[in-house]
Design a protein around this motif. Structure first.
Motif, PDB file in Angstrom:
ATOM      1  N   SER A  40     -30.215   3.474  64.630  1.00 49.51           N
ATOM      2  CA  SER A  40     -31.009   4.715  64.279  1.00 49.51           C
ATOM      3  C   SER A  40     -32.294   4.006  63.560  1.00 49.51           C
ATOM      4  O   SER A  40     -33.543   4.704  63.130  1.00 49.51           O
ATOM      5  CB  SER A  40     -30.504   5.512  63.342  1.00 49.51           C
ATOM      6  N   GLY A  41     -32.292   2.756  63.487  1.00 50.44           N
ATOM      7  CA  GLY A  41     -33.725   1.988  62.664  1.00 50.44           C
ATOM      8  C   GLY A  41     -33.548   1.813  61.381  1.00 50.44           C
ATOM      9  O   GLY A  41     -34.429   1.288  60.710  1.00 50.44           O
ATOM     10  N   THR A  42     -32.527   1.849  60.685  1.00 50.39           N
ATOM     11  CA  THR A  42     -32.487   1.817  59.314  1.00 50.39           C
ATOM     12  C   THR A  42     -32.062   0.027  58.988  1.00 50.39           C
ATOM     13  O   THR A  42     -31.242  -0.396  59.884  1.00 50.39           O
ATOM     14  CB  THR A  42     -31.102   2.327  58.866  1.00 50.39           C
ATOM     15  N   LEU A  43     -32.894  -0.382  58.117  1.00 48.49           N
ATOM     16  CA  LEU A  43     -32.602  -1.884  57.955  1.00 48.49           C
ATOM     17  C   LEU A  43     -31.563  -1.889  57.012  1.00 48.49           C
ATOM     18  O   LEU A  43     -31.445  -1.574  55.650  1.00 48.49           O
ATOM     19  CB  LEU A  43     -33.864  -2.301  57.095  1.00 48.49           C
ATOM     20  N   LEU A  44     -30.432  -2.444  57.428  1.00 44.64           N
ATOM     21  CA  LEU A  44     -29.252  -2.589  56.842  1.00 44.64           C
ATOM     22  C   LEU A  44     -29.133  -3.868  56.024  1.00 44.64           C
ATOM     23  O   LEU A  44     -28.423  -3.762  54.964  1.00 44.64           O
ATOM     24  CB  LEU A  44     -28.144  -2.601  58.062  1.00 44.64           C
ATOM     25  N   SER A  45     -29.904  -4.821  56.296  1.00 43.74           N
ATOM     26  CA  SER A  45     -29.792  -6.181  55.505  1.00 43.74           C
ATOM     27  C   SER A  45     -31.151  -6.655  55.909  1.00 43.74           C
ATOM     28  O   SER A  45     -31.656  -6.916  56.756  1.00 43.74           O
ATOM     29  CB  SER A  45     -28.704  -7.072  56.008  1.00 43.74           C
ATOM     30  N   HIS A  46     -31.677  -7.006  54.652  1.00 42.84           N
ATOM     31  CA  HIS A  46     -33.141  -8.072  54.539  1.00 42.84           C
ATOM     32  C   HIS A  46     -32.769  -9.446  55.059  1.00 42.84           C
ATOM     33  O   HIS A  46     -33.549 -10.017  55.407  1.00 42.84           O
ATOM     34  CB  HIS A  46     -33.742  -7.947  53.369  1.00 42.84           C
ATOM     35  N   GLY A  47     -31.420  -9.562  55.092  1.00 44.69           N
ATOM     36  CA  GLY A  47     -30.909 -10.742  55.761  1.00 44.69           C
ATOM     37  C   GLY A  47     -31.480 -12.213  55.193  1.00 44.69           C
ATOM     38  O   GLY A  47     -31.547 -12.219  54.083  1.00 44.69           O
ATOM     39  N   ILE A  48     -31.604 -13.039  56.173  1.00 44.36           N
ATOM     40  CA  ILE A  48     -31.462 -14.580  55.897  1.00 44.36           C
ATOM     41  C   ILE A  48     -33.211 -14.853  55.946  1.00 44.36           C
ATOM     42  O   ILE A  48     -33.798 -14.464  56.903  1.00 44.36           O
ATOM     43  CB  ILE A  48     -30.706 -15.238  56.987  1.00 44.36           C
ATOM     44  N   LEU A  49     -33.609 -15.589  55.283  1.00 47.03           N
ATOM     45  CA  LEU A  49     -35.077 -16.162  55.213  1.00 47.03           C
ATOM     46  C   LEU A  49     -34.956 -17.325  55.845  1.00 47.03           C
ATOM     47  O   LEU A  49     -34.599 -18.201  55.205  1.00 47.03           O
ATOM     48  CB  LEU A  49     -35.718 -16.025  53.638  1.00 47.03           C
ATOM     49  N   GLN A  50     -35.274 -17.364  56.923  1.00 42.29           N
ATOM     50  CA  GLN A  50     -35.351 -18.656  57.975  1.00 42.29           C
ATOM     51  C   GLN A  50     -36.500 -18.553  58.509  1.00 42.29           C
ATOM     52  O   GLN A  50     -36.756 -17.837  59.591  1.00 42.29           O
ATOM     53  CB  GLN A  50     -34.090 -18.414  58.828  1.00 42.29           C
ATOM     54  N   LYS A  51     -37.356 -19.599  58.370  1.00 43.72           N
ATOM     55  CA  LYS A  51     -38.670 -19.624  58.747  1.00 43.72           C
ATOM     56  C   LYS A  51     -38.766 -20.062  60.418  1.00 43.72           C
ATOM     57  O   LYS A  51     -37.733 -20.629  60.647  1.00 43.72           O
ATOM     58  CB  LYS A  51     -39.523 -20.758  58.331  1.00 43.72           C
ATOM     59  N   ARG A  52     -39.389 -18.968  61.076  1.00 45.14           N
ATOM     60  CA  ARG A  52     -39.519 -19.266  62.690  1.00 45.14           C
ATOM     61  C   ARG A  52     -38.122 -19.223  63.386  1.00 45.14           C
ATOM     62  O   ARG A  52     -37.817 -20.344  63.852  1.00 45.14           O
ATOM     63  CB  ARG A  52     -40.420 -20.537  62.907  1.00 45.14           C
ATOM     64  N   THR A  53     -37.505 -18.214  63.541  1.00 41.19           N
ATOM     65  CA  THR A  53     -36.154 -18.070  64.183  1.00 41.19           C
ATOM     66  C   THR A  53     -36.623 -17.889  65.634  1.00 41.19           C
ATOM     67  O   THR A  53     -37.200 -17.213  65.987  1.00 41.19           O
ATOM     68  CB  THR A  53     -35.378 -16.803  63.397  1.00 41.19           C
ATOM     69  N   PHE A  54     -35.635 -18.781  66.443  1.00 41.88           N
ATOM     70  CA  PHE A  54     -36.036 -18.566  67.850  1.00 41.88           C
ATOM     71  C   PHE A  54     -34.883 -18.246  68.619  1.00 41.88           C
ATOM     72  O   PHE A  54     -34.892 -17.498  69.708  1.00 41.88           O
ATOM     73  CB  PHE A  54     -36.388 -19.992  68.584  1.00 41.88           C
ATOM     74  N   SER A  55     -33.343 -18.190  68.081  1.00 47.28           N
ATOM     75  CA  SER A  55     -32.375 -17.878  68.743  1.00 47.28           C
ATOM     76  C   SER A  55     -31.260 -17.379  67.713  1.00 47.28           C
ATOM     77  O   SER A  55     -31.170 -17.919  66.694  1.00 47.28           O
ATOM     78  CB  SER A  55     -31.852 -18.923  69.681  1.00 47.28           C
ATOM     79  N   LEU A  56     -30.249 -16.548  68.120  1.00 53.17           N
ATOM     80  CA  LEU A  56     -29.169 -16.073  67.265  1.00 53.17           C
ATOM     81  C   LEU A  56     -27.939 -16.126  67.943  1.00 53.17           C
ATOM     82  O   LEU A  56     -28.047 -15.804  69.307  1.00 53.17           O
ATOM     83  CB  LEU A  56     -29.465 -14.606  66.954  1.00 53.17           C
ATOM     84  N   PHE A  57     -26.932 -16.187  67.492  1.00 53.26           N
ATOM     85  CA  PHE A  57     -25.257 -16.141  67.957  1.00 53.26           C
ATOM     86  C   PHE A  57     -24.634 -15.550  66.808  1.00 53.26           C
ATOM     87  O   PHE A  57     -24.635 -16.329  65.749  1.00 53.26           O
ATOM     88  CB  PHE A  57     -24.969 -17.311  68.592  1.00 53.26           C
ATOM     89  N   VAL A  58     -24.105 -14.330  66.927  1.00 55.55           N
ATOM     90  CA  VAL A  58     -23.454 -13.817  65.696  1.00 55.55           C
ATOM     91  C   VAL A  58     -21.654 -13.620  66.184  1.00 55.55           C
ATOM     92  O   VAL A  58     -21.878 -12.959  67.127  1.00 55.55           O
ATOM     93  CB  VAL A  58     -23.954 -12.485  65.406  1.00 55.55           C
ATOM     94  N   THR A  59     -21.069 -13.949  65.508  1.00 63.87           N
ATOM     95  CA  THR A  59     -19.569 -13.512  65.675  1.00 63.87           C
ATOM     96  C   THR A  59     -19.273 -12.681  64.669  1.00 63.87           C
ATOM     97  O   THR A  59     -19.894 -12.203  63.693  1.00 63.87           O
ATOM     98  CB  THR A  59     -18.726 -14.801  65.565  1.00 63.87           C
ATOM     99  N   ASP A  60     -17.995 -12.172  64.359  1.00 66.13           N
ATOM    100  CA  ASP A  60     -17.415 -11.410  63.190  1.00 66.13           C
ATOM    101  C   ASP A  60     -17.482 -11.954  62.217  1.00 66.13           C
ATOM    102  O   ASP A  60     -17.810 -11.312  60.933  1.00 66.13           O
ATOM    103  CB  ASP A  60     -16.030 -10.928  63.327  1.00 66.13           C
ATOM    104  N   SER A  61     -17.417 -13.432  62.070  1.00 66.02           N
ATOM    105  CA  SER A  61     -17.459 -14.200  60.755  1.00 66.02           C
ATOM    106  C   SER A  61     -18.575 -14.975  60.394  1.00 66.02           C
ATOM    107  O   SER A  61     -18.963 -15.436  59.350  1.00 66.02           O
ATOM    108  CB  SER A  61     -16.190 -14.664  60.572  1.00 66.02           C
ATOM    109  N   LEU A  62     -19.199 -15.389  61.646  1.00 68.66           N
ATOM    110  CA  LEU A  62     -20.278 -16.360  61.224  1.00 68.66           C
ATOM    111  C   LEU A  62     -21.784 -15.850  62.039  1.00 68.66           C
ATOM    112  O   LEU A  62     -21.619 -15.180  63.033  1.00 68.66           O
ATOM    113  CB  LEU A  62     -20.082 -17.766  61.948  1.00 68.66           C
ATOM    114  N   ILE A  63     -22.833 -16.415  61.706  1.00 66.48           N
ATOM    115  CA  ILE A  63     -24.121 -16.251  61.917  1.00 66.48           C
ATOM    116  C   ILE A  63     -24.759 -17.411  62.371  1.00 66.48           C
ATOM    117  O   ILE A  63     -24.994 -18.224  61.424  1.00 66.48           O
ATOM    118  CB  ILE A  63     -24.953 -15.311  61.072  1.00 66.48           C
TER     119      ILE A  63
END
Length: 167
Positions: A66-89
């Motif tokens: 719905s567009g709610t920001l659930l987490s301000h997350g990880i401050l990682q400069k210049r993110t190009f790719s993601l892979f997320v599992t149930d336990s790791l990001i």
């Protein structure tokens, strides 16, 4: 307005990353939300609950359908790719690959040895992750071990995209 990237989720909603906003439209074209997001987004990863991890030039954020920001997350400069599992990001950025736990704590792994820009992370199979880099070429992670594939091959040391065809 320039578009950085787009993503279609399991429900067919279209996520559009502009320079200053993250927009989401249903399949009919009606806007669901507009979320201010400086520097747009470069990568997306949908979770089983419908939430989407979004990576941009300032970090990684978790956004609800719905567009709610659930987490301000990880401050990682210049993110190009993601892979997320149930336990790791896994976050591929300008300065290498970082791994975080689901509660956003840094997890030290052997993957931290990759220091090149990570262009793409692609799940090849349930136990194999393909890592495309700028500087170290193609790296395969399987069984917790890294295998550097393109140092001595025709692939070269710059991999921007990985596409899997078929099963």
């Amino acid at each position: 307005v320039p578009i950085n990237s787009m993503f279609v989720d399991r429900k067919g909603n279209i996520w559009v990353a502009e320079i200053m906003h993250l927009l989401c439209f249903n399949p009919k074209g009606d806007q669901i939300f507009s979320l201010p997001m400086i520097h747009g987004a470069k990568c997306f990863q949908e979770m089983s609950d419908g939430a989407v991890w979004v990576g941009n030039n300032t970090g990684v954020y978790k956004v609800s359908p719905s567009g709610t920001l659930l987490s301000h997350g990880i401050l990682q400069k210049r993110t190009f790719s993601l892979f997320v599992t149930d336990s790791l990001i896994f976050v591929g950025a300008i300065n290498g690959l970082a791994t975080y736990t689901s509660d956003l704590l840094v997890k030290a792994t052997g993957l931290d040895s990759i220091k090149s820009r990570i262009s793409v992370l692609h799940r090849f199979s349930p136990t194999t992750l393909l890592i495309g880099t700028v500087g170290e070429g193609l790296i395969i992670l399987t069984g917790g071990k890294l295998r550097y594939c393109s140092r001595f091959s025709a692939l070269g040391d710059i991999i921007y995209a990985i596409t899997q065809v078929g099963e």
